[in-house]
Design a protein around this motif. Sequence first.
Motif, PDB file in Angstrom:
ATOM      1  N   LYS A   1      11.365  98.586  31.516  1.00 50.20           N
ATOM      2  CA  LYS A   1      10.145  99.297  31.891  1.00 50.20           C
ATOM      3  C   LYS A   1       9.065  98.327  32.348  1.00 50.20           C
ATOM      4  CE  LYS A   1       6.642 102.509  30.111  1.00 50.20           C
ATOM      5  NZ  LYS A   1       6.170 103.272  28.922  1.00 50.20           N
ATOM      6  N   GLN A   2       8.918  97.231  31.598  1.00 53.32           N
ATOM      7  CA  GLN A   2       7.897  96.248  31.955  1.00 53.32           C
ATOM      8  C   GLN A   2       8.227  95.575  33.285  1.00 53.32           C
ATOM      9  OE1 GLN A   2       7.510  92.374  29.748  1.00 53.32           O
ATOM     10  NE2 GLN A   2       5.598  93.287  29.043  1.00 53.32           N
ATOM     11  N   ALA A   3       9.505  95.307  33.509  1.00 51.11           N
ATOM     12  CA  ALA A   3       9.912  94.621  34.740  1.00 51.11           C
ATOM     13  C   ALA A   3       9.692  95.470  35.976  1.00 51.11           C
ATOM     14  CB  ALA A   3      11.378  94.204  34.641  1.00 51.11           C
ATOM     15  N   THR A   4       9.643  96.781  35.828  1.00 44.41           N
ATOM     16  CA  THR A   4       9.497  97.663  36.990  1.00 44.41           C
ATOM     17  C   THR A   4       8.063  98.138  37.210  1.00 44.41           C
ATOM     18  OG1 THR A   4      10.162  99.517  35.558  1.00 44.41           O
ATOM     19  CG2 THR A   4      11.868  98.505  36.911  1.00 44.41           C
ATOM     20  N   GLU A   5       7.119  97.623  36.451  1.00 44.13           N
ATOM     21  CA  GLU A   5       5.718  98.001  36.656  1.00 44.13           C
ATOM     22  C   GLU A   5       5.247  97.509  38.012  1.00 44.13           C
ATOM     23  OE1 GLU A   5       3.742  96.305  33.319  1.00 44.13           O
ATOM     24  OE2 GLU A   5       4.228  97.958  31.967  1.00 44.13           O
ATOM     25  N   ILE A   6       4.353  98.248  38.632  1.00 45.64           N
ATOM     26  CA  ILE A   6       3.880  97.884  39.975  1.00 45.64           C
ATOM     27  C   ILE A   6       2.428  97.447  39.976  1.00 45.64           C
ATOM     28  CG2 ILE A   6       5.541  99.399  41.111  1.00 45.64           C
ATOM     29  CD1 ILE A   6       3.297 101.403  41.551  1.00 45.64           C
ATOM     30  N   SER A   7       1.743  97.546  38.840  1.00 44.51           N
ATOM     31  CA  SER A   7       0.342  97.108  38.769  1.00 44.51           C
ATOM     32  C   SER A   7       0.242  95.931  37.813  1.00 44.51           C
ATOM     33  CB  SER A   7      -0.552  98.252  38.290  1.00 44.51           C
ATOM     34  OG  SER A   7      -0.149  98.693  37.005  1.00 44.51           O
ATOM     35  N   GLY A   8      -0.911  95.266  37.838  1.00 44.56           N
ATOM     36  CA  GLY A   8      -1.076  94.100  36.985  1.00 44.56           C
ATOM     37  C   GLY A   8      -0.384  92.887  37.584  1.00 44.56           C
ATOM     38  N   ASN A   9      -0.050  91.945  36.728  1.00 44.86           N
ATOM     39  CA  ASN A   9       0.523  90.682  37.187  1.00 44.86           C
ATOM     40  C   ASN A   9       2.013  90.851  37.504  1.00 44.86           C
ATOM     41  OD1 ASN A   9       0.966  88.014  37.769  1.00 44.86           O
ATOM     42  ND2 ASN A   9       0.644  87.250  35.693  1.00 44.86           N
ATOM     43  N   THR A  10       2.269  91.460  38.656  1.00 45.25           N
ATOM     44  CA  THR A  10       3.650  91.728  39.076  1.00 45.25           C
ATOM     45  C   THR A  10       3.841  91.306  40.526  1.00 45.25           C
ATOM     46  OG1 THR A  10       3.191  93.944  39.937  1.00 45.25           O
ATOM     47  CG2 THR A  10       3.696  93.760  37.566  1.00 45.25           C
ATOM     48  N   GLY A  11       5.112  91.133  40.892  1.00 46.41           N
ATOM     49  CA  GLY A  11       5.414  90.808  42.276  1.00 46.41           C
ATOM     50  C   GLY A  11       5.016  91.913  43.228  1.00 46.41           C
ATOM     51  N   VAL A  12       5.171  93.147  42.801  1.00 43.07           N
ATOM     52  CA  VAL A  12       4.826  94.288  43.652  1.00 43.07           C
ATOM     53  C   VAL A  12       3.331  94.296  43.975  1.00 43.07           C
ATOM     54  CG1 VAL A  12       4.864  96.807  43.842  1.00 43.07           C
ATOM     55  CG2 VAL A  12       6.749  95.620  42.721  1.00 43.07           C
ATOM     56  N   TYR A  13       2.517  93.939  43.000  1.00 46.70           N
ATOM     57  CA  TYR A  13       1.066  93.874  43.212  1.00 46.70           C
ATOM     58  C   TYR A  13       0.731  92.875  44.317  1.00 46.70           C
ATOM     59  CZ  TYR A  13      -3.903  93.214  42.008  1.00 46.70           C
ATOM     60  OH  TYR A  13      -5.274  93.131  42.034  1.00 46.70           O
TER      61      TYR A  13
ATOM     62  N   SER B   1      -5.927  89.472  43.215  1.00 42.74           N
ATOM     63  CA  SER B   1      -6.962  90.230  42.497  1.00 42.74           C
ATOM     64  C   SER B   1      -8.322  90.041  43.143  1.00 42.74           C
ATOM     65  CB  SER B   1      -7.014  89.779  41.033  1.00 42.74           C
ATOM     66  OG  SER B   1      -5.794  90.020  40.375  1.00 42.74           O
ATOM     67  N   LEU B   2      -8.656  88.807  43.510  1.00 41.44           N
ATOM     68  CA  LEU B   2      -9.945  88.527  44.142  1.00 41.44           C
ATOM     69  C   LEU B   2     -10.042  89.212  45.506  1.00 41.44           C
ATOM     70  CD1 LEU B   2     -10.341  84.740  43.220  1.00 41.44           C
ATOM     71  CD2 LEU B   2     -11.733  86.653  42.364  1.00 41.44           C
ATOM     72  N   PHE B   3      -8.923  89.235  46.239  1.00 35.67           N
ATOM     73  CA  PHE B   3      -8.956  89.915  47.535  1.00 35.67           C
ATOM     74  C   PHE B   3      -9.174  91.415  47.358  1.00 35.67           C
ATOM     75  CE2 PHE B   3      -6.737  92.342  50.859  1.00 35.67           C
ATOM     76  CZ  PHE B   3      -7.498  91.967  51.958  1.00 35.67           C
ATOM     77  N   ASN B   4      -8.507  92.010  46.389  1.00 35.89           N
ATOM     78  CA  ASN B   4      -8.670  93.445  46.163  1.00 35.89           C
ATOM     79  C   ASN B   4     -10.094  93.783  45.730  1.00 35.89           C
ATOM     80  OD1 ASN B   4      -6.080  94.218  46.932  1.00 35.89           O
ATOM     81  ND2 ASN B   4      -5.233  93.882  44.891  1.00 35.89           N
ATOM     82  N   HIS B   5     -10.708  92.898  44.925  1.00 42.57           N
ATOM     83  CA  HIS B   5     -12.121  93.101  44.551  1.00 42.57           C
ATOM     84  C   HIS B   5     -13.017  92.982  45.780  1.00 42.57           C
ATOM     85  CE1 HIS B   5     -11.031  91.669  40.225  1.00 42.57           C
ATOM     86  NE2 HIS B   5     -10.801  92.963  40.399  1.00 42.57           N
ATOM     87  N   PHE B   6     -12.738  91.997  46.613  1.00 44.50           N
ATOM     88  CA  PHE B   6     -13.486  91.814  47.855  1.00 44.50           C
ATOM     89  C   PHE B   6     -13.323  93.036  48.761  1.00 44.50           C
ATOM     90  CE2 PHE B   6     -12.308  90.551  52.267  1.00 44.50           C
ATOM     91  CZ  PHE B   6     -13.582  90.374  52.792  1.00 44.50           C
ATOM     92  N   TYR B   7     -12.096  93.527  48.889  1.00 42.82           N
ATOM     93  CA  TYR B   7     -11.805  94.677  49.733  1.00 42.82           C
ATOM     94  C   TYR B   7     -12.559  95.916  49.256  1.00 42.82           C
ATOM     95  CZ  TYR B   7      -8.985  98.346  51.965  1.00 42.82           C
ATOM     96  OH  TYR B   7      -8.569  99.438  52.685  1.00 42.82           O
ATOM     97  N   ALA B   8     -12.655  96.088  47.939  1.00 44.16           N
ATOM     98  CA  ALA B   8     -13.324  97.269  47.380  1.00 44.16           C
ATOM     99  C   ALA B   8     -14.834  97.175  47.478  1.00 44.16           C
ATOM    100  CB  ALA B   8     -12.917  97.463  45.924  1.00 44.16           C
ATOM    101  N   ALA B   9     -15.392  95.966  47.333  1.00 42.41           N
ATOM    102  CA  ALA B   9     -16.856  95.813  47.263  1.00 42.41           C
ATOM    103  C   ALA B   9     -17.500  95.518  48.613  1.00 42.41           C
ATOM    104  CB  ALA B   9     -17.204  94.695  46.269  1.00 42.41           C
TER     105      ALA B   9
END
Length: 629
Positions: free
Chosen positions: A499-511, A581-589
Amino acid sequence: MLSQFLQTSILRTVQTLLPPAGSGESLPMWHVNIEQPANMQHGDYSTNIAMQLAKILRKPPLTIAEQIREGLEQNSEFTRIVKKTTVVPPGFINFKLDWAAWAQTSFDLPKASGEKVVIEHTSINPNKSAHIGHLRNSCIGDTLVRLLRKNGYDVEVHNYIDDLGNQLADTVVGLLQLPMTGDHERFGDYCWDVYAGINKVYAQDPQLIHKRTEVLHALEEGHQNESWLGLVVAERIVREHLEEMKQFGIDYDLLVWESSIVKEGFWSSAFDLLKETPLFYQEAEGKLAGCWVLKQQTDNEEYAETKITDHEQDHSTDKVLIRSNGILTYTAKDIAYHLWKYGLLHNDFTYKSFTKDVWTTSPGGNGQTKPFGKASAVINVIDYRQQYPQEMVKQALNVLGFEKEAEKLRHVSYGVVSLSPAAAAELDVDTSDGKASYAMSGRQGIGIKVTELIRRVEIFIEQTRADKSGISSRDIAAASIRYYLLRFALQTEVVFDLKQATEISGNTGVYLLYAYARSVRVLSKAGVGESVPAVPGMLPELEMQEHALLRHLSSWNDTLAEAAKELSPTALCNYAYELASLFNHFYAACPILKSEGEVLQLRIWLTALFKNTLGEALEVLGLPAPERM
């Protein structure tokens, strides 16, 4: 690199403050440490060099810091890049950069001068399918290959095939002695069950273990039924292993077969060298009578006993290189192999093509000569349980007088992969004892095969993703698994949970993949091609999110260099995750395409710089860089 520029500038200034040569002052070796303060308000970069110099100069750190600041401000090259230098108690020197000047200056990654490095990784016993623990080794090793190549090293990748070991012998015994049926799609999966089955039989009938010894002798001697069967089994399973690893972008230059080391006379050459040293001798009495033993220069039996696991006792116990029955230990053959890696033997292998891109050692002299080996440095990716045999290889190099080579032999040790209670329960392991993790065991048939793992993750991703028009679910699954195995610190035991390996948010490759695809989409809408657009001549005042992203981007080359020095894939994961993470914060703000003028130009440039930098990080980590998810 930016940090190197800052270090050099500071060192030049510091030299003017140090006591003159011949003054009698003893100057210790010290290093100008450059780091980014956690609080951006304190500056973009910082150094504590004044506190290091306090005892040498016999002055308060604040006084020294002020002198360094004054000296730096006389350096026009420095002040072009650094717009403000401040001193804060107890003696830190903080730097704020002129980002327009930084963007217009090349701070390239220093390239190694073509030094050849042999990296050995994967090295799975060729007796059954690979499991997730093997995959962690391969992902770490392949990332180090990519990392060192990025830093300019000439890297040669070896996969060592132990085709003379107990594990293959057990599988051969099982194929000969154990009736087995079942629905298996792959030969390696069939052998997985055979190997577990024969070990259960051993437990019931210990007398059958003598068959393993007979097969081991046959494998070393060759030209018998058992040896030919072992060869066929090993070659078929190795081909399956290469196919499994190819799904994760993992490649090799050379397969080195243990049988080649023996049959081509490598061990004989190594044996002749070792016999000339006083620390290698044949025991005449005691439990090791008849064994050839390499004595440690600092003998520590308690250490040896604690470091050798049951698995290692099958190969290398107590420094024995040749057992009394004449069978070579794993460590003996490994010593010979490492002497060849460094070009220290007169022997060489002959080779033939194994696949389109992979060569293999080919006993018998019918293959081709190739420029393999003759390394300047050697890196072995092997789990922590093999620390003792690795130290014995280094010990042998030292005993033979090859101290330089011993110093440049590095063992990248890592923690094993175990199963979470949920994952273990799925494999019908008894979890009633409530342990936090459960070890995998090939002998017991407990483990998650690589092919089964990627199939499960692919199904999960296929069922949960809304848009399936981009990168394939299988490629996402492989990226997700690879990153999951890389992001943990090397010495950490990875407790695998599906379950943890298939997460798509947080510190994951998919993110990371989503962040990259987002930047591609923004740039496409802005009409920007592959190249980074020109930096604005004068940057407008930066928003906090713009500043944070730019500051992190500036440290990429430093991260590459430090990760190569420390041989740390985890450092790359940490950098990439924070960058995304920094890019996503930049993109949102900070609206990008809705902004205008110089702000629009800045944000498009930042997005392109992010895309290229994250793309490089994904490449080194062995992950795809998708234009669309």
